[in-house]
Design a protein around this motif. Sequence first.
Motif, PDB file in Angstrom:
ATOM      1  N   GLN A 149       0.865  -1.183   0.000  1.00  0.00           N
ATOM      2  CA  GLN A 149       0.000   0.000   0.000  1.00  0.00           C
ATOM      3  C   GLN A 149       0.896   1.226   0.000  1.00  0.00           C
ATOM      4  O   GLN A 149       1.790   1.342   0.839  1.00  0.00           O
ATOM      5  N   TRP A 150       0.686   2.142  -0.960  1.00  0.00           N
ATOM      6  CA  TRP A 150       1.579   3.287  -1.100  1.00  0.00           C
ATOM      7  C   TRP A 150       0.785   4.547  -1.376  1.00  0.00           C
ATOM      8  O   TRP A 150      -0.228   4.514  -2.081  1.00  0.00           O
ATOM      9  N   SER A 151       1.250   5.641  -0.827  1.00  0.00           N
ATOM     10  CA  SER A 151       0.557   6.916  -1.044  1.00  0.00           C
ATOM     11  C   SER A 151       0.652   7.316  -2.509  1.00  0.00           C
ATOM     12  O   SER A 151       1.694   7.182  -3.148  1.00  0.00           O
ATOM     13  N   CYS A 152      -0.452   7.818  -3.055  1.00  0.00           N
ATOM     14  CA  CYS A 152      -0.515   8.218  -4.461  1.00  0.00           C
ATOM     15  C   CYS A 152      -1.549   9.330  -4.591  1.00  0.00           C
ATOM     16  O   CYS A 152      -2.753   9.088  -4.436  1.00  0.00           O
ATOM     17  N   ASN A 153      -1.080  10.537  -4.871  1.00  0.00           N
ATOM     18  CA  ASN A 153      -1.992  11.680  -4.944  1.00  0.00           C
ATOM     19  C   ASN A 153      -2.900  11.627  -6.168  1.00  0.00           C
ATOM     20  O   ASN A 153      -3.965  12.232  -6.187  1.00  0.00           O
ATOM     21  N   SER A 154      -2.456  10.917  -7.217  1.00  0.00           N
ATOM     22  CA  SER A 154      -3.255  10.833  -8.432  1.00  0.00           C
ATOM     23  C   SER A 154      -4.294   9.725  -8.321  1.00  0.00           C
ATOM     24  O   SER A 154      -4.046   8.678  -7.720  1.00  0.00           O
ATOM     25  N   THR A 155      -5.464   9.961  -8.925  1.00  0.00           N
ATOM     26  CA  THR A 155      -6.508   8.930  -8.960  1.00  0.00           C
ATOM     27  C   THR A 155      -6.531   8.207 -10.309  1.00  0.00           C
ATOM     28  O   THR A 155      -7.394   7.368 -10.553  1.00  0.00           O
ATOM     29  N   LYS A 156      -5.569   8.520 -11.189  1.00  0.00           N
ATOM     30  CA  LYS A 156      -5.565   7.934 -12.525  1.00  0.00           C
ATOM     31  C   LYS A 156      -5.111   6.473 -12.580  1.00  0.00           C
ATOM     32  O   LYS A 156      -5.608   5.710 -13.399  1.00  0.00           O
ATOM     33  N   PRO A 157      -4.138   6.036 -11.779  1.00  0.00           N
ATOM     34  CA  PRO A 157      -3.690   4.646 -11.904  1.00  0.00           C
ATOM     35  C   PRO A 157      -4.837   3.647 -11.754  1.00  0.00           C
ATOM     36  O   PRO A 157      -5.627   3.730 -10.804  1.00  0.00           O
ATOM     37  N   GLN A 158      -4.910   2.727 -12.715  1.00  0.00           N
ATOM     38  CA  GLN A 158      -5.943   1.709 -12.718  1.00  0.00           C
ATOM     39  C   GLN A 158      -5.308   0.335 -12.494  1.00  0.00           C
ATOM     40  O   GLN A 158      -4.093   0.148 -12.632  1.00  0.00           O
ATOM     41  N   VAL A 159      -6.149  -0.647 -12.164  1.00  0.00           N
ATOM     42  CA  VAL A 159      -5.663  -2.010 -11.987  1.00  0.00           C
ATOM     43  C   VAL A 159      -4.994  -2.472 -13.279  1.00  0.00           C
ATOM     44  O   VAL A 159      -5.555  -2.353 -14.370  1.00  0.00           O
ATOM     45  N   GLY A 160      -3.773  -2.985 -13.155  1.00  0.00           N
ATOM     46  CA  GLY A 160      -3.012  -3.433 -14.311  1.00  0.00           C
ATOM     47  C   GLY A 160      -1.989  -2.428 -14.791  1.00  0.00           C
ATOM     48  O   GLY A 160      -1.114  -2.765 -15.587  1.00  0.00           O
ATOM     49  N   ASP A 161      -2.071  -1.168 -14.342  1.00  0.00           N
ATOM     50  CA  ASP A 161      -1.083  -0.164 -14.746  1.00  0.00           C
ATOM     51  C   ASP A 161       0.263  -0.460 -14.089  1.00  0.00           C
ATOM     52  O   ASP A 161       0.344  -1.139 -13.062  1.00  0.00           O
ATOM     53  N   ARG A 162       1.316   0.093 -14.692  1.00  0.00           N
ATOM     54  CA  ARG A 162       2.664  -0.083 -14.151  1.00  0.00           C
ATOM     55  C   ARG A 162       3.016   1.088 -13.239  1.00  0.00           C
ATOM     56  O   ARG A 162       2.709   2.245 -13.554  1.00  0.00           O
ATOM     57  N   VAL A 163       3.667   0.794 -12.127  1.00  0.00           N
ATOM     58  CA  VAL A 163       4.143   1.834 -11.214  1.00  0.00           C
ATOM     59  C   VAL A 163       5.597   1.552 -10.864  1.00  0.00           C
ATOM     60  O   VAL A 163       6.045   0.402 -10.868  1.00  0.00           O
ATOM     61  N   TYR A 164       6.326   2.637 -10.553  1.00  0.00           N
ATOM     62  CA  TYR A 164       7.741   2.532 -10.201  1.00  0.00           C
ATOM     63  C   TYR A 164       7.971   3.329  -8.927  1.00  0.00           C
ATOM     64  O   TYR A 164       7.559   4.486  -8.825  1.00  0.00           O
ATOM     65  N   LEU A 165       8.599   2.708  -7.953  1.00  0.00           N
ATOM     66  CA  LEU A 165       8.880   3.348  -6.679  1.00  0.00           C
ATOM     67  C   LEU A 165      10.259   3.980  -6.737  1.00  0.00           C
ATOM     68  O   LEU A 165      11.265   3.296  -6.931  1.00  0.00           O
ATOM     69  N   MET A 166      10.305   5.302  -6.579  1.00  0.00           N
ATOM     70  CA  MET A 166      11.554   6.026  -6.763  1.00  0.00           C
ATOM     71  C   MET A 166      11.999   6.707  -5.480  1.00  0.00           C
ATOM     72  O   MET A 166      11.223   7.409  -4.826  1.00  0.00           O
ATOM     73  N   GLN A 167      13.264   6.499  -5.128  1.00  0.00           N
ATOM     74  CA  GLN A 167      13.855   7.173  -3.974  1.00  0.00           C
ATOM     75  C   GLN A 167      14.261   8.585  -4.379  1.00  0.00           C
ATOM     76  O   GLN A 167      14.984   8.782  -5.352  1.00  0.00           O
ATOM     77  N   VAL A 168      13.798   9.570  -3.629  1.00  0.00           N
ATOM     78  CA  VAL A 168      14.134  10.968  -3.894  1.00  0.00           C
ATOM     79  C   VAL A 168      14.656  11.597  -2.603  1.00  0.00           C
ATOM     80  O   VAL A 168      14.537  11.037  -1.525  1.00  0.00           O
ATOM     81  N   GLY A 169      15.252  12.768  -2.746  1.00  0.00           N
ATOM     82  CA  GLY A 169      15.685  13.520  -1.569  1.00  0.00           C
ATOM     83  C   GLY A 169      17.064  13.177  -1.075  1.00  0.00           C
ATOM     84  O   GLY A 169      17.727  13.991  -0.452  1.00  0.00           O
ATOM     85  N   VAL A 170      17.527  11.954  -1.311  1.00  0.00           N
ATOM     86  CA  VAL A 170      18.854  11.528  -0.889  1.00  0.00           C
ATOM     87  C   VAL A 170      19.539  10.857  -2.070  1.00  0.00           C
ATOM     88  O   VAL A 170      18.897  10.373  -3.000  1.00  0.00           O
ATOM     89  N   GLU A 171      20.835  10.837  -2.043  1.00  0.00           N
ATOM     90  CA  GLU A 171      21.602  10.198  -3.103  1.00  0.00           C
ATOM     91  C   GLU A 171      21.993   8.779  -2.686  1.00  0.00           C
ATOM     92  O   GLU A 171      22.264   8.530  -1.508  1.00  0.00           O
ATOM     93  N   PRO A 172      22.087   7.846  -3.628  1.00  0.00           N
ATOM     94  CA  PRO A 172      21.777   8.081  -5.036  1.00  0.00           C
ATOM     95  C   PRO A 172      20.282   7.991  -5.293  1.00  0.00           C
ATOM     96  O   PRO A 172      19.619   7.084  -4.796  1.00  0.00           O
TER      97      PRO A 172
END
Length: 678
Positions: free
Chosen positions: A119-142
Motif C-alpha cells: 500500500q503506497w501513497s498516491c496523490n493521483s486517482t488515474k492509476p488503474q488495476v493493471g497499470d505499471r508503477v515505479y517506486l523512486m527514492q528521492v531527496g537523498v543520493e543516489p
Amino acid sequence: MTYSSNGFKTFLRNERKSNGEAYSNNTVSQYVSAVNRAAHHAGFDLWSSQSEEVDNFVQKFEPGHEFEEFGAQGNNTVISALRLLKRYFASSNSYLLTWNPEKYHVGGNSGVELGNEQQWSCNSTKPQVGDRVYLMQVGVEPRGIIAAGIVTQESFEDKDWGDETKTRKYIKFKPVAVRNTPEAGQQILNQLNQLSQETGINYSWSPQSSGISIPNKISDKLASYWFIEDSLVEEISMTNNSTTQVSQPLNQILFGPPGTGKTFTTIERAVRAAEPNFSWANRDELKAKYQELIREGRIRFVTFHQSFSYEDFVEGLTAHTDDEKLVYEKRLGIFRQIVRDAKEHQNTEVKNPTNSFSDCWDAFLTEFEDHPEGVQISMKRSKFIITEVDGNTIRFDKNQGDSVNTLSVSTLEAIFNGERRFNGGLKPYYQSLISHLESLGEQLDKKAVKRQNYVLIIDEINRGNISRIFGELITLIEPSKRSGTTEALEVTLPLTGDRFSVPDNLYIIGTMNTADRSLAGLDLALRRRFDFIEMPPLPEELKGVSVDGINVEKMLDVINRRITALLDKDHCIGHAYFIHLKDRSDVALTDLAEIFKQKIIPLLQEYFFEDWQRIRWVLNDQSKASANAFIVKDDAINFDELFPGDVQLNSRDRWRLNESAFEQATSYKRIYEVGSAE
C-alpha cells in the motif's frame, strides 16, 4: 511512446478479460502474431506508426471494411488482437511513486518484497488495476528507482500513516522486481535522462508528488528495463546486477531462432532461480557462480533428442554382467535424481531435522571403509554381513547358505523415505539395514536444513518426444500441483511402485530453437504448463557497430526482414553471431568475413535447402555487380565438353561462393543499400 511487439506483450500481460482473468501466455503469443500478420497483409509499418494511424489501420479489418475477411480469421482472433492493439497505442499506464527516506521513515524498499502487495501513497486517482508503477527514492543520493510493480487496487482513502487524524490517498501494487539499493535504478535514470533529451521531453525524475504520469514516449523504454518477462536481454542486469531480485516462473522455455542469446540468458536465469539473492558485478562473476552451482549439483543440464526416453529421464532398467550373469538393475534418471536432492532442501530451517537418507548412507559408507571384512547388520533372530557396495548394488552374506544375495540402494532409499512399501522375501533385510542407518544418523551432528532451490536446464526441449519422456509426470510439474502447495499431487511410478511428487523448489528452464521445429507443433500439454519467453533477434543490440563503414545493425535487420518474407520469423538470424564485434576496438573486415563464411552462409544454406537463388535474394546479390556478389554462377562447368555428341541435357544453373566478395566492404553495404547494380 516507443512501440514494439515486446511492449504490446507487456500490455497484454497487464490487461484483463471482461471476467477479470489474465491472458495466457499462449493467447499473448497468438495476439502478437495476429497483429504482425495483419500488418504484413496490409503492407503497414506497424511499430513505427502513431496512434491515429493505427486507428485507421485497425478500422480496415472491422466488419464491412476492406480486410473484413482477414480480421475474422481464427474465430475473430485477428480483430480481437487489433482492438487491443488500439488500446495499447492509446495507453500511458505508467506512474512514479515517490519515497523520501529522510522525510518519511516508513515504507521504502526495506518493506517491499516480491509478490507481497504494497500500500503506497498516491496523490493521483488515474492509476488503474493493471497499470505499471515505479517506486523512486528521492531527496537523498543516489536517487533512483528501487521497485517496479503492477497496480492491484485503484485509488482509495485511508488514515495518513504519519498522522492518524488525517486521511491520505493510496493505491496498492504488487512488486514484480526489486532492487535493494537504488544504484542500479540510478543507472537506468542516466539512460532515461539521455532518452528524454533525444525525444525533446523535459521530464523531471525528481517529482514532488507521488503518482506522476510518465510520458508515453519513454514509459515503454522504462518497462523494458524492469519487466524481464518481455524477453529483452537486459544489459543493465548483466553489467550492474549487484542489487536485483527477480521473480521467475517455475517452468519456463526460452524460444527463438539461432543466435538470439538463449544460452546466454539461460545462465543468468538459472543462477537467479538457484540463488535469488546472489549479486554480481560482471559476466565473469555470474559464470563463476554458475559453475559453482553446477559442481554442487544444484544446477544440472540435459539435452533432449529423438531417442531420449522416460527411462533416461525418470527411471528405467540397466543391464550389466555379474559373475558372467546378466543382471538388470533399476536406475534413476536425471529428473528423479534432482527431485530427490531438491526434496532434501525443500523445507526452511528447522530446529531438530531428521537426517536425510544421503546423510545416513554417507555415514554407512564411512563405516564400511573402516571395516574391509564387512559390516555386520543385526536382525531379530539372526544377522547378515554386507561385503560389497557397488553402484546401486549391496551384496551381503546370510548367516547360512552360500548363495549370493543383493539389495538395491534405490529401493533402500525409497523405503527409507516412505515412498515405497516392500513386502518381498528381502523385507527383513531392508528393514534391518534401515534401522542400522537410522542409528548411524542419530550419532551425526544435528544440523538445520536450509531451503535451497534447484534448477534443471533442458536444452533442445522441442527435439524430444515430450509425451514419451515425461509420461504421467507432466501434470506434477504444474506449480499448483507441486509438493508444498495446497493442491499437491503425487503418482505411483509404474516401474518401482514408488510414490513420487515434484517439489516447489525445483525450477525447470528449457531452451528451444524455432528453426528446428515450430512452436505450433509442440506438445500442447507442455505448452499449457510452461511460460514461453520469446528471444527474438535484436539488431538494436548492435547499435553503433561499424566495420569499414558497414552498419551491422541495419544489415542484420534487412537480412531478417527478407528471411521473414521468404520463410518466417522462426528462421531469422540472431544478433549473438555479431555481438563480439561490439566490444572490440580492433575489429576488421576479416572478422565480418569469417562470421559470414562460418555462420551466416551455412545457416542460409540449411534454411533454404541449398536454393542459392533465394539465398542471393536475402543477400541482395541480384542487385550487385558480379564482383560484389557473394554467390555467383559457376561458369567453370562446360557441359558441351563433358557430354559431347547429341546429348539432350537440361542443364540448371550452378552456383559458387565468390571468395573475393567477402574481402570487400561494398559487398556487405549493398545488402541494405538498395539501388541499381554497380
